[in-house]
Design a protein around this motif. Structure first.
Motif, PDB file in Angstrom:
ATOM      1  N   VAL A 137       0.901  -1.191   0.122  1.00 30.56           N
ATOM      2  CA  VAL A 137       0.037   0.097   0.032  1.00 30.56           C
ATOM      3  C   VAL A 137       0.781   1.228   0.124  1.00 30.56           C
ATOM      4  CG1 VAL A 137      -1.754   1.259   1.172  1.00 30.56           C
ATOM      5  CG2 VAL A 137      -1.914  -1.290   1.423  1.00 30.56           C
ATOM      6  N   PHE A 138       0.997   2.076  -1.057  1.00 28.39           N
ATOM      7  CA  PHE A 138       1.710   3.414  -1.082  1.00 28.39           C
ATOM      8  C   PHE A 138       0.776   4.438  -0.936  1.00 28.39           C
ATOM      9  CE2 PHE A 138       3.788   0.072  -3.574  1.00 28.39           C
ATOM     10  CZ  PHE A 138       5.078   0.317  -3.438  1.00 28.39           C
ATOM     11  N   LEU A 139       1.392   5.498  -0.181  1.00 28.14           N
ATOM     12  CA  LEU A 139       0.978   6.882   0.046  1.00 28.14           C
ATOM     13  C   LEU A 139       1.809   7.669  -0.343  1.00 28.14           C
ATOM     14  CD1 LEU A 139      -1.351   8.782   0.784  1.00 28.14           C
ATOM     15  CD2 LEU A 139      -0.493   8.467   3.093  1.00 28.14           C
ATOM     16  N   LEU A 140       1.775   8.418  -1.456  1.00 26.40           N
ATOM     17  CA  LEU A 140       2.907   9.458  -2.235  1.00 26.40           C
ATOM     18  C   LEU A 140       2.301  10.539  -2.338  1.00 26.40           C
ATOM     19  CD1 LEU A 140       3.981   6.895  -4.992  1.00 26.40           C
ATOM     20  CD2 LEU A 140       4.899   6.929  -2.759  1.00 26.40           C
ATOM     21  N   TRP A 141       3.479  11.916  -2.215  1.00 31.35           N
ATOM     22  CA  TRP A 141       3.141  13.169  -2.603  1.00 31.35           C
ATOM     23  C   TRP A 141       4.243  13.734  -3.365  1.00 31.35           C
ATOM     24  CZ3 TRP A 141       3.842  11.185   2.497  1.00 31.35           C
ATOM     25  CH2 TRP A 141       4.979  11.887   3.199  1.00 31.35           C
ATOM     26  N   ALA A 142       3.857  14.678  -4.042  1.00 28.76           N
ATOM     27  CA  ALA A 142       4.894  15.289  -4.889  1.00 28.76           C
ATOM     28  C   ALA A 142       5.923  16.011  -3.950  1.00 28.76           C
ATOM     29  CB  ALA A 142       4.268  16.425  -5.882  1.00 28.76           C
TER      30      ALA A 142
END
Length: 810
Positions: free
Chosen positions: A690-695
């Protein structure tokens, strides 16, 4: 022999005169002084070329006979001292020519210009900056001389972050620069108001402006106005019209070409004057010998010269007479051509008006094969008005009929109720019986039923009568709409639908500004836009920059400009305008869309196109027709709204597609299934991530990951899980594809440290995301006891992992 004697005499006189002129000019150039200040190494906002610019200007001015005082990187006290010393030197010489050249930072406040010392670069407030800086007028007013030239190269941009303070050369600076001594003072700035200089970005040691000024000083023999114009043209050419110097209008009659006379004086001073004197005395003796013979022949030569001069004057008069007659013939031909064009235009316009007048606007009139938009719009309005008024008339007639029937029924019902009771209708007490009451109620009910039937029959009759007329009208209306939307129409200045005005020629842009307007469909200024008609488009001849033209080309160019300016000023027809367009229904029943397709300007003389604009250069706009009558059904209204919505979405999509793709780091939440790195690339999905990414910036991203292993191989036999971090870089390919490279670091509950390096591809149909990825896996077992720590660290378990995921992107 006589001609040899003449040559000796003329050579000697020329030598003496040249020596005198050179000596005189050399004297005037002694009074030339220059102050050059180059501030480069500021605490903040350093200027890369200032000192080299100052050195270049110093050497150029010295070559022109100036006594130059050169300073660099001056603080407040240093600038004050330099200006005072220079003023003391110059003010004592009443015939002095002074040139002040400053390169560095500057700014303006309340239309006052300030020059910035190097210790002022880090100011935090406007007041502090003003206290440490010098007003330009305070510098120039200290210098009192016959001629003063001020050159400022300080348009490098804002040098500190105080709001409202701008660099010298930005809007508001040059408006305050007014020469106090009109005949002896002039200013030159490196950029126009509102502009900054073009940064060389280290490509050259000196700035474009400094090099142009140096070239002008060294090469030009022109006075200030002409020299400043050459410098401006040089800078515009080298910066592709991005930087335009500004100069004040001046009548200073001064040129820099005094250096040649100085060098001539030096050469003459180095010459042995004693030898010249000896030669002169020897020549005098020879001259006395030949003087008598020259006097005897003087009268003969004089008579021959007078005869020759008379022949020259006669030939000149004859040539002028030929030129005058040719010019008169040319003017006559031009007037005849103008009269011919004017008559043709009047005839064409009248023919078009006559053709429009022949169109019958009646709603029942059959459409012509080539209708004009005015006839179609008139027909639409008349048909809708006819349908609307007929419906309104029927509604009124129906309302009056129904009112009369209701009144008659109510009166009959009242008569029934008031009718006296008969013996059979009374009971023993004299009251109406129940049966008699029912009979009367039934009779009243029948009266109202008959009234309702009569109203219905009347409505049916009225609407049957209108239905045939309405169907014919609506059929004609649909046919008119079809014709209107399928045709391409032309609005022309020949038909007086378009009008235009031409402004005088603009030397900077080398063209004539043209303003176009038109009144179509009863709307004033329905069309209003402008364009530039260039010299080449109108004349068919190339226009070089003025400083590159020869004198012959310049005369021809100025003649063409003056000729066309006179044509436009006298309303002589030179060209006409055509605008092709389409009409489209839009929104409501009387909302239409005007869609320009092609705009042309064509010359009268050869009917040649000189200017074209296509569909992409115009934006369609919506207009309303009056009167407005809504005669559509609810279904037709809904269909029209859907059509407009679809059309608008398509056009928005086209605009978005034309915009450049915005680069931004990965942001999203998605779930990925992957293979087990210990099993190789066997294709079985045994792990969940499960990935949670932000720029992070334009091309970077970071985030968190949670991993769960399905197979029961953990320390408690129920599967492994772990947490970690992710970072990487990505690049947008279009709006839907986003390849990336990334690193993942994670710790598991079975005491394994895992590092992954790889890449993948995001396929986005926003807000949804589909992910495919590959990772090379580094797995270090912290629980192993085999071997030393170092050997286990350099010999970990390596594997490969494939992922496929789905989620959301933003």
């Amino acid at each position: 022999m006589k001609f040899r004697i003449y040559r000796i005499i003329f050579a000697f006189c020329f030598c003496v005169c040249s020596f005198g002129a050179a000596f005189s000019q050399a004297v005037t150039t002694r009074n030339r002084y220059a102050l050059v200040i180059a501030n480069q190494n500021y605490d903040d906002y350093k200027i890369s070329t200032a000192i080299e610019d100052g050195k270049l200007i110093k050497s150029s001015l010295e070559a022109r006979g100036f006594t130059v005082s050169f300073y660099k990187d001056l603080d407040s006290n240093g600038m004050k001292s330099a200006v005072s010393k220079y003023a003391e030197k110059v003010n004592g010489d009443k015939q002095a020519v002074s040139l002040f050249y400053y390169t560095g930072h500057g700014f303006s406040e309340n239309e006052m210009n300030y020059l910035v010392p190097v210790n002022n670069g880090g100011c935090d407030s406007l007041d502090e900056a003003k206290n440490l800086s010098f007003r330009l007028y305070d510098v120039t007013d200290k210098i009192v001389c016959n001629t003063q030239i001020v050159v400022i190269d300080a348009s490098h941009g804002v040098f500190f972050k105080q709001k409202g303070t701008r660099a010298l050369g930005i809007k508001g600076v040059l408006s305050e620069v007014k020469t106090k001594r009109q005949s002896s003072e002039c200013y030159l700035f490196s950029a126009q108001p509102g502009e900054s200089v073009v940064d060389s970005k280290g490509k050259t040691k000196t700035s474009v402006f400094a090099q142009a000024f140096s070239d002008g000083v060294m090469k030009s023999e022109k006075t200030m106005n002409s020299l400043f114009a050459d410098i401006k043209a040089n800078v515009l050419q080298k910066t592709n019209n991005l930087q335009s110097p500004y100069s004040s209008a001046t009548s200073v009659d001064f040129a820099f070409n005094g250096a040649e006379f100085i060098s001539l004086k030096k050469r003459l001073n180095a010459y042995d004057m004693e030898l010249v004197t000896a030669d002169f005395e020897a020549g005098q003796e020879k001259l006395l010998d030949y003087q008598n013979r020259m006097n005897s022949q003087h009268s003969e030569i004089q008579s021959k010269m007078e005869s020759s001069n008379q022949r020259v004057l006669d030939a000149f008069d004859e040539e002028q007479d030929i030129r005058r007659k040719a010019h008169e013939r040319k003017l006559m031909a031009e007037k005849e051509q103008e009269a011919f064009l004017y008559e043709n235009q009047k005839t064409h316009v009248q023919d078009m008006k006559d053709s429009y007048a022949q169109v019958n606007f009646s709603g029942s009139q059959e459409l012509s094969k080539q209708p004009n938009p005015y006839a179609l719009f008139k027909r639409i309005c008349m048909i809708k008005e006819q349908v609307y008024k007929t419906r309104q008339s029927i509604s009124q007639e129906e309302s009056v009929f129904n009112t009369n029937i209701d009144d008659m029924a109510r009166k009959k019902a009242e008569d029934v109720q008031k009718r006296p009771l008969t013996i059979t209708e009374r009971d023993k007490n004299g009251f109406i019986t129940a049966d008699a009451k029912k009979v009367r109620e039934k009779e009243i009910e029948e009266i109202y039923k008959d009234a309702a039937i009569q109203k219905s029959m009347n409505s049916i009759t009225l609407y049957e009568q209108f239905a045939s007329e309405e169907s014919v009208a609506l059929k004609n209306l649909k046919e008119t709409y079809r014709r209107l939307e399928s045709k391409t129409f032309i609005a022309s200045s020949l038909a007086e639908e378009l009008s235009y005005t031409v402004s005088p020629y603009d030397e900077y842009y080398q063209g004539w500004p043209v303003q176009v307007s038109g009144s179509l469909f009863g709307n004033d200024d329905f069309i209003n836009f402008s364009f530039l008609l260039s010299y080449k488009q109108l004349t068919g001849k190339n226009a070089k920059p003025l400083y590159k033209m020869t004198s012959k080309q310049r005369i021809r160019y100025e003649h063409e400009v003056e000729l066309y300016n006179n044509y436009f000023a006298s309303n002589t027809p030179v060209f006409y305008l055509n605008l092709k367009y389409k009409i489209q229904r839009w929104g409501g029943p009387d909302e239409y869309r005007f869609i320009p397709l092609k705009f042309q300007a064509r010359k009268y003389q050869k009917n040649k196109t000189v200017f074209v604009r296509g569909k992409k250069d115009f934006t369609p706009w919506i207009f309303n027709m009056v009167p407005s009558y809504e005669i559509r059904t609810a279904k037709e209204i809904k269909s029209a709204e859907s059509k407009v919505s679809r059309q608008a979405k398509k056009e928005v999509a086209k605009v978005q597609k034309a915009l450049p793709v915005e680069q931004i780091g990965r942001s999203g939440l998605y779930v990925a299934f992957s293979t087990d790195p210990n099993d190789g690339l066997d294709g079985r999905l045994e792990n969940l991530d499960v990935f949670l990414l932000w720029a992070s910036g334009k091309y970077g991203f970071m985030g968190f990951v949670f991993n769960y292993d399905f197979h029961p191989a953990g320390i408690d036999g129920s599967g492994d899980y772990g947490f970690g971090g992710v970072m990487g870089v990505n690049y947008m390919l279009g709006r839907d594809l986003r390849p990336y490279l990334g690193l993942t670091f994670m710790g598991n509950n079975d005491y394994h440290f895992i590092a992954k390096a790889g890449g993948g591809l995001d396929i986005m149909v926003r807000p949804f995301l589909l992910n495919f990825a590959y990772d090379a896996v580094f797995d270090y077992d912290c629980t192993s006891t085999e071997g030393s720590f170092y050997s286990r660290l350099i010999n970990p378990l390596f594997g490969h992992e494939l992922k496929v995921g789905i989620g959301f992107a933003w």
